[in-house]
Design an enzyme around this catalytic site. Structure first.
Site, short mmCIF file in Angstrom:
data_model
loop_
_atom_site.label_atom_id
_atom_site.label_comp_id
_atom_site.label_asym_id
_atom_site.label_seq_id
_atom_site.Cartn_x
_atom_site.Cartn_y
_atom_site.Cartn_z
N ASP A 1 43.03 39.00 48.30
CA ASP A 1 42.70 38.55 46.89
C ASP A 1 43.78 39.00 45.93
OD1 ASP A 1 40.76 37.21 45.00
OD2 ASP A 1 40.47 39.45 44.46
N GLU B 1 44.15 32.97 49.12
CA GLU B 1 43.92 31.38 48.37
C GLU B 1 44.88 30.69 47.94
OE1 GLU B 1 39.61 32.27 46.01
OE2 GLU B 1 41.08 33.68 45.55
N ASP C 1 36.39 42.52 43.77
CA ASP C 1 37.88 42.28 44.36
C ASP C 1 37.73 42.18 45.75
OD1 ASP C 1 38.89 41.69 41.81
OD2 ASP C 1 39.51 43.42 41.64
#
Length: 399
Positions: free
Chosen positions: A190, A274, A356
């Site tokens: 992330d 992502e 996170d």
């Protein structure tokens, strides 16, 4: 069947003599001129007659241009970079026709990068010395690392950055790059602004904020540029000083990204990240500078090509997947969560979650779902009787 040998570029800094610098500067200008002339011809034919002109037709135009008095100076430089400029334009149009990019744009003397590409007929590489066409002496290259033994470069690209530094990039086959031994580890990544990356293992990789370290010097240099008269030599000197600061920041940032991405690729068999639209996110004027400084796009590109080099797997999940709002313990989806919330307690299972780390765990689970069943990861939906692919169990062992 043996695998194809990987081609990679080796970039070195070099210091040209005054004669070599003048020759390369002329070559840069001629390359830019030929590219713009060919683009103008192709644009007119495309807009007025919907006709596609290919590389061979523009090459014939180049021969005619060299015969005119106005463009006779094109004969003073090597023809190889000029032909390569036409090939680059052909590639740009091919990407446009396939809807992979926008319509090609004209090159600017002030904004475009100074570059010239030489193929095998335009240079000589022998005994560790590189000599370009139209030059009598080899380039004074700082060999910071060695080329693969017994390998000849297929192309050589010479560039000059905005800080006035000269670089030569050699494209070579590198048999030393081989897939790494398989490991039984996967990681979800992330990315963020407070930390460059947070891993599903709980590790947080710091964001060095390279530009912030030189913020005062950079601001002072940019103010000095704005005070100088446009077009003056003093303004050009001030611009070069500011460009050198930018270059130092970019070098430090790139070096740090290389260290981080190489370690992640070596330690993990599968990496999941992502799909972020950085071009849209930098439109936020409050965060644009920080987003540009952390360099998410360059981080992803490094992960992609290094994973390909070393036999790893990179999975990119959907940008709308609610990784932060989804509890990694029970799968409960929170209705909303502001950016100020960095830690929260799940109302369903009572698990304390770091925002996170929880997002990284969910990203890893979504990537495992793609690995197991090939499911496309879309936002979590409360469909009765349907289980989210992101919460399916991963296989017992990944190789």
């Amino acid at each position: 069947m043996p695998s194809a040998v990987l081609k990679r570029a080796f970039e070195f800094r070099f210091y040209p003599t005054a004669v070599q610098a003048a020759e390369l500067a002329r070559t840069f200008g001629c390359v830019r001129k030929v590219y713009n002339l060919a683009l103008e011809v192709r644009t007119e034919e495309w807009h007025h007659h919907a006709t596609r002109i290919d590389y061979y037709q523009t090459s014939a135009f180049l021969t005619l241009w060299k015969q005119t008095d106005e463009l006779a100076y094109l004969n003073d430089v090597s023809s190889v970079p000029l032909q390569q400029a036409l090939r680059h334009l052909q590639a740009a149009f091919a990407a446009f026709w396939e809807r992979r990019s926008e319509f090609p744009r004209f090159k600017s003397r002030k904004r475009s990068r100074d570059a010239a590409e030489y193929t095998r007929s335009g240079f000589r590489y022998q005994s560790g010395e590189l000599t370009l066409a139209k030059m009598d002496e080899p380039l004074n290259i700082v060999w910071s690392r060695s080329l693969p033994p017994g390998v000849q470069p297929s192309t050589v690209t010479v560039t000059r950055d905005s800080a006035g530094r000269w670089f030569v990039s050699m494209l070579c086959e590198d048999p030393r790059v081989q897939p790494l031994p398989a490991v039984c580890r996967s990681v979800g990544i992330d990315v963020g602004l407070r930390h460059l990356a947070v891993l599903s293992t709980g590790e947080k990789i710091a964001n060095p904020k390279h530009e912030r370290r030189d913020y005062v010097r950079l601001a002072r240099a940019q103010r000095a540029v704005s005070r100088k008269a446009p077009g003056s030599r003093n303004r050009e000197k001030a611009r070069h000083k500011a460009a050198r600061i930018f270059a130092r920041v970019a070098d430090r940032r790139r070096n740090h990204l290389h260290e981080v991405t190489t370690r992640l690729v070596r330690e993990n068999q599968t990496l999941v990240i992502e799909d972020l639209t950085v071009s849209n996110m930098v439109r936020n004027r409050h965060l644009a500078r920080d987003i540009s400084d952390v360099a998410w796009r360059e981080f992803r590109e490094m992960l992609a090509y290094k994973a390909s080099w070393y036999g790893r797997k990179l999975i990119v999940i959907d940008r709308w997947f609610p990784s932060s709002k989804l509890c990694s313990s029970c799968g409960l989806l929170a209705e909303s969560m502001s950016l100020e919330v960095r830690a929260w307690v799940c109302s369903g299972c009572g698990a304390a979650q770091d925002r996170d780390v929880n997002a990284a765990k969910n990203i890893l689970a979504a990537g495992r779902a793609v690995t197991v069943c090939g499911d496309g990861v879309r936002p979590q939906r409360s469909t009765p009787g349907r289980r989210s692919s992101a919460k399916q169990k991963a296989p017992a062992r990944e190789g």
